[in-house]
Design an enzyme around this catalytic site. Structure first.
Site, PDB file in Angstrom:
ATOM      1  N   THR A  96      62.984  57.214  41.656  1.00 10.48           N
ATOM      2  CA  THR A  96      62.767  58.538  41.057  1.00 10.48           C
ATOM      3  C   THR A  96      62.124  59.582  41.957  1.00 10.48           C
ATOM      4  OG1 THR A  96      60.578  58.041  40.148  1.00 10.48           O
ATOM      5  CG2 THR A  96      62.486  57.454  38.782  1.00 10.48           C
ATOM      6  N   ARG A  97      61.714  59.216  43.154  1.00 15.59           N
ATOM      7  CA  ARG A  97      60.952  60.157  43.994  1.00 15.59           C
ATOM      8  C   ARG A  97      61.695  61.471  44.226  1.00 15.59           C
ATOM      9  NH1 ARG A  97      56.849  59.383  47.348  1.00 15.59           N
ATOM     10  NH2 ARG A  97      57.251  57.174  47.621  1.00 15.59           N
TER      11      ARG A  97
ATOM     12  N   GLY B 265      59.323  54.763  44.061  1.00 20.52           N
ATOM     13  CA  GLY B 265      59.861  55.829  44.891  1.00 20.52           C
ATOM     14  C   GLY B 265      61.366  55.790  45.060  1.00 20.52           C
TER      15      GLY B 265
ATOM     16  N   GLU C 171      49.364  48.783  40.922  1.00 20.01           N
ATOM     17  CA  GLU C 171      48.909  50.090  40.442  1.00 20.01           C
ATOM     18  C   GLU C 171      48.719  50.062  38.931  1.00 20.01           C
ATOM     19  OE1 GLU C 171      51.151  53.316  43.332  1.00 20.01           O
ATOM     20  OE2 GLU C 171      51.442  53.438  41.188  1.00 20.01           O
TER      21      GLU C 171
END
Length: 166
Positions: A24-25, A21, A87
């Site tokens: 690049t969020r 995040g 993830e």
């Protein structure tokens, strides 16, 4: 690329976006998410789909399992996030066990840095090895999934495809 129909029983989401995040969020990922939504592609992005009060870990793991495609947006800080690496482990597990499509996107990062854990990825792993001294098996798994994901066919933002428009 043609995306599977949202009505398919395979999953609740067409695309799961995995990203760091802080990197690049508010730029690349938000624009990608908007473009996917505009094309009526049901994409999961962590800040808009989680219900308040819900634990992040189980919700994200569930969203990964319920997605047909995972886009991994590798950026300079991706490997510094323990959660991004967890993830990634889950994404590759879903690829191997359920046939989930996985596509890496190398955003302002050399794919070989991801594959070989050089540069900021090497720095991040030096910190992980220090922080998780008693859990080297976990750090080793993260190294392996990064290498495996970086070996998949994907997109490199440093390579311009098609004609340049000026």
């Amino acid at each position: 690329m043609a995306f599977p129909s949202s009505s398919s029983p395979q999953g609740k989401y067409d695309v799961f976006l995995s990203f760091r995040g802080a990197d690049t969020r508010n730029n690349f990922t938000s624009h990608l998410y908007a473009a996917l939504c505009q094309k009526k592609i049901n994409a999961f992005i962590d800040d808009e789909e989680l219900e308040r009060g819900e634990q992040i870990s189980p919700s994200l793991l569930n969203a990964i399992e319920q997605s047909k495609i995972s886009l991994i947006i590798f950026s300079k800080g991706y490997a510094s996030s323990r959660w991004c690496l967890e993830e990634l482990e889950k994404i590759l597990e879903c690829k191997n066990n359920n046939g989930q499509i996985v596509m890496p996107v190398f955003h302002n990062i050399d794919p070989s840095d991801v594959r070989s854990q050089n540069g900021t990825f090497g720095d991040a792993f030096a910190e992980h090895e220090e922080q998780f001294k008693g859990r080297q098996d976990m750090v080793q798994r993260w190294r392996i999934v990064l290498r495996d994901a970086a070996n998949l066919s994907g997109f490199d933002s440093n390579v311009i495809r098609g004609p340049e428009l000026f």
